[in-house]
Write a protein that holds these residues in place. Structure first.
Motif, mmCIF file in Angstrom:
data_model
loop_
_atom_site.group_PDB
_atom_site.id
_atom_site.type_symbol
_atom_site.label_atom_id
_atom_site.label_comp_id
_atom_site.label_asym_id
_atom_site.label_seq_id
_atom_site.Cartn_x
_atom_site.Cartn_y
_atom_site.Cartn_z
ATOM 1 N N TYR A 124 0.852 -1.186 0.000
ATOM 2 C CA TYR A 124 0.000 0.000 0.000
ATOM 3 C C TYR A 124 0.893 1.244 0.000
ATOM 4 O O TYR A 124 1.753 1.392 0.873
ATOM 5 N N LEU A 125 0.681 2.119 -0.973
ATOM 6 C CA LEU A 125 1.347 3.418 -1.031
ATOM 7 C C LEU A 125 0.337 4.436 -0.497
ATOM 8 O O LEU A 125 -0.616 4.806 -1.185
ATOM 9 N N VAL A 126 0.550 4.883 0.747
ATOM 10 C CA VAL A 126 -0.501 5.567 1.483
ATOM 11 C C VAL A 126 -0.338 7.091 1.395
ATOM 12 O O VAL A 126 -0.401 7.813 2.390
ATOM 13 N N GLY A 127 -0.107 7.588 0.184
ATOM 14 C CA GLY A 127 -0.160 9.020 -0.058
ATOM 15 C C GLY A 127 1.141 9.779 0.058
ATOM 16 O O GLY A 127 2.082 9.366 0.726
ATOM 17 N N ASP A 128 1.177 10.924 -0.636
ATOM 18 C CA ASP A 128 2.352 11.799 -0.709
ATOM 19 C C ASP A 128 3.579 11.027 -1.184
ATOM 20 O O ASP A 128 4.681 11.169 -0.653
ATOM 21 N N ILE A 129 3.368 10.217 -2.188
ATOM 22 C CA ILE A 129 4.463 9.433 -2.767
ATOM 23 C C ILE A 129 5.315 10.348 -3.646
ATOM 24 O O ILE A 129 6.540 10.392 -3.515
ATOM 25 N N VAL A 130 4.677 11.071 -4.535
ATOM 26 C CA VAL A 130 5.337 12.093 -5.354
ATOM 27 C C VAL A 130 4.859 13.452 -4.860
ATOM 28 O O VAL A 130 3.663 13.655 -4.646
ATOM 29 N N ASP A 131 5.781 14.382 -4.665
ATOM 30 C CA ASP A 131 5.417 15.687 -4.113
ATOM 31 C C ASP A 131 5.119 16.677 -5.239
ATOM 32 O O ASP A 131 5.996 17.397 -5.710
ATOM 33 N N GLY A 132 3.843 16.707 -5.639
ATOM 34 C CA GLY A 132 3.434 17.608 -6.704
ATOM 35 C C GLY A 132 3.549 19.068 -6.319
ATOM 36 O O GLY A 132 3.821 19.927 -7.171
ATOM 37 N N TRP A 133 3.338 19.387 -5.037
ATOM 38 C CA TRP A 133 3.480 20.780 -4.592
ATOM 39 C C TRP A 133 4.882 21.293 -4.894
ATOM 40 O O TRP A 133 5.061 22.386 -5.426
ATOM 41 N N ARG A 134 5.883 20.502 -4.547
ATOM 42 C CA ARG A 134 7.267 20.942 -4.728
ATOM 43 C C ARG A 134 7.662 20.950 -6.196
ATOM 44 O O ARG A 134 8.329 21.875 -6.670
ATOM 45 N N LEU A 135 7.239 19.929 -6.947
ATOM 46 C CA LEU A 135 7.633 19.840 -8.356
ATOM 47 C C LEU A 135 7.037 20.973 -9.180
ATOM 48 O O LEU A 135 7.625 21.380 -10.188
ATOM 49 N N ARG A 136 5.886 21.492 -8.760
ATOM 50 C CA ARG A 136 5.314 22.638 -9.477
ATOM 51 C C ARG A 136 6.151 23.897 -9.271
ATOM 52 O O ARG A 136 6.146 24.800 -10.109
ATOM 53 N N LYS A 137 6.862 23.963 -8.148
ATOM 54 C CA LYS A 137 7.691 25.138 -7.852
ATOM 55 C C LYS A 137 9.070 25.020 -8.495
ATOM 56 O O LYS A 137 9.593 25.974 -9.054
ATOM 57 N N SER A 138 9.696 23.863 -8.366
ATOM 58 C CA SER A 138 11.022 23.640 -8.951
ATOM 59 C C SER A 138 11.227 22.152 -9.140
ATOM 60 O O SER A 138 10.780 21.347 -8.314
ATOM 61 N N TRP A 139 11.890 21.799 -10.229
ATOM 62 C CA TRP A 139 12.047 20.388 -10.571
ATOM 63 C C TRP A 139 13.288 19.812 -9.903
ATOM 64 O O TRP A 139 14.378 20.368 -9.992
ATOM 65 N N TYR A 140 13.078 18.706 -9.186
ATOM 66 C CA TYR A 140 14.205 17.949 -8.642
ATOM 67 C C TYR A 140 13.871 16.468 -8.747
ATOM 68 O O TYR A 140 12.845 16.021 -8.235
ATOM 69 N N TRP A 141 14.745 15.731 -9.432
ATOM 70 C CA TRP A 141 14.525 14.282 -9.596
ATOM 71 C C TRP A 141 15.867 13.664 -9.958
ATOM 72 O O TRP A 141 16.473 14.036 -10.955
ATOM 73 N N ASP A 142 16.335 12.723 -9.138
ATOM 74 C CA ASP A 142 17.637 12.128 -9.432
ATOM 75 C C ASP A 142 17.489 10.637 -9.726
ATOM 76 O O ASP A 142 16.381 10.089 -9.764
ATOM 77 N N ALA A 143 18.632 9.963 -9.932
ATOM 78 C CA ALA A 143 18.619 8.558 -10.326
ATOM 79 C C ALA A 143 17.991 7.665 -9.264
ATOM 80 O O ALA A 143 17.344 6.658 -9.593
ATOM 81 N N GLU A 144 18.156 8.010 -7.994
ATOM 82 C CA GLU A 144 17.582 7.172 -6.942
ATOM 83 C C GLU A 144 16.067 7.317 -6.868
ATOM 84 O O GLU A 144 15.373 6.376 -6.486
#
Length: 274
Positions: A49-69
């Motif tokens: 069960y992935l119980v929410g806030d798995i991907v942070d859309g609030w933060r990604l809308r402000k600035s993009w951060y995503w790495d290999a991990e």
């Protein structure tokens, strides 16, 4: 070969009936994707069960951060789904954009508003992110975002604090979580949240509730029902697991594995908020 790879290749995997994860906040610098990837590589389960806030859309809308991990964490979850794990994704407030897709199944991952989990021993549990029971998020989104900014600031302090601990040979310890526990208002809010979720489970004639949202791992009886919060992967790096006999356990992955808080050098001179 690093220690993570050697443990994985040696087949030292933990096998559970069910795993509950929430508040990964992928897409933020505060996300401990290194701990998360290590946990996923060493874990097998029948249900996830992935119980929410798995991907942070609030933060990604402000600035993009995503790495290999971050990529690797998603890849491992999808691999679990392909290999037969039943994966249910219950979006939270930070990934509320996925609430438009409720009822769909994507790459073996089923999206749902909430779920009822049937444990091995016959008990039944409401599984829900929990932001619906947070009055600040529900009725005053501006205040929620203001609180999010303050929380980000605490996480920046947390990164610097743990950079110093690493240099002196000490393991990871969450300064931000400790600060939160020292604030009387935060402690009272957590208690109100736990009580509200427990009351909802009891109203539905269920044996307990599994939730996330407040980044506070807990497992205790509240008003006659079992309240379980699986914590987060920003501060505590915890998961809730169900064994095959129906026992539940909170797994503190950071404490158990003593991984370094930083892989590499100290943080940049001007750190960004998580």
């Amino acid at each position: 070969m690093d220690s993570t790879a050697s443990r994985f290749d040696a087949g030292l995997r933990r096998r559970y009936r069910t795993v509950f994860l929430s508040d990964l906040h992928l897409g933020t610098r505060g996300c401990r994707a290194d701990f998360l990837v290590d946990f996923l590589r060493q874990t097998e389960c029948e249900q996830l069960y992935l119980v929410g806030d798995i991907v942070d859309g609030w933060r990604l809308r402000k600035s993009w951060y995503w790495d290999a991990e971050h990529d690797e964490a998603i890849r491992l979850v999808l691999r679990m789904a392909r290999n037969g794990t039943e994966v249910t994704y219950i979006p939270g407030n930070h990934d509320e954009m996925f609430r438009d897709w409720l009822g769909l199944e994507i790459a073996g991952v089923r999206l749902a508003k909430e779920a009822v989990h049937d444990a091995a021993d016959g008990r039944r549990f409401l599984v829900i992110h929990g932001d619906e029971f947070d009055s600040v998020v529900r009725y005053a989104k501006f205040l929620a975002h203001l609180g999010d900014w303050a929380y980000d600031s605490a996480l920046v302090a947390n990164r610097w604090f743990n950079a110093l601990r690493r240099r002196f040979g000490y393991p990871y310890w969450s300064l931000s979580q400790w600060l939160k526990r020292q604030v009387k208002g935060a402690v009272m809010a957590i208690d109100r949240f736990e009580t509200a979720l427990a009351q909802e489970a009891r109203r539905r004639a269920l044996d307990g509730v599994v939730c996330g949202h407040i980044h506070h791992a807990e497992m205790r009886e509240v008003q006659g029902v079992l309240y379980m919060n699986d914590g987060d992967w920003v501060e505590s790096c915890t998961a809730l697991v169900e064994h095959h006999d129906g026992r539940f356990e909170l797994v503190d992955w950071a404490r158990e594995n003593r991984l370094s808080f930083f892989r590499g050098a100290a943080p940049a001179a001007v750190p960004e908020a998580a």
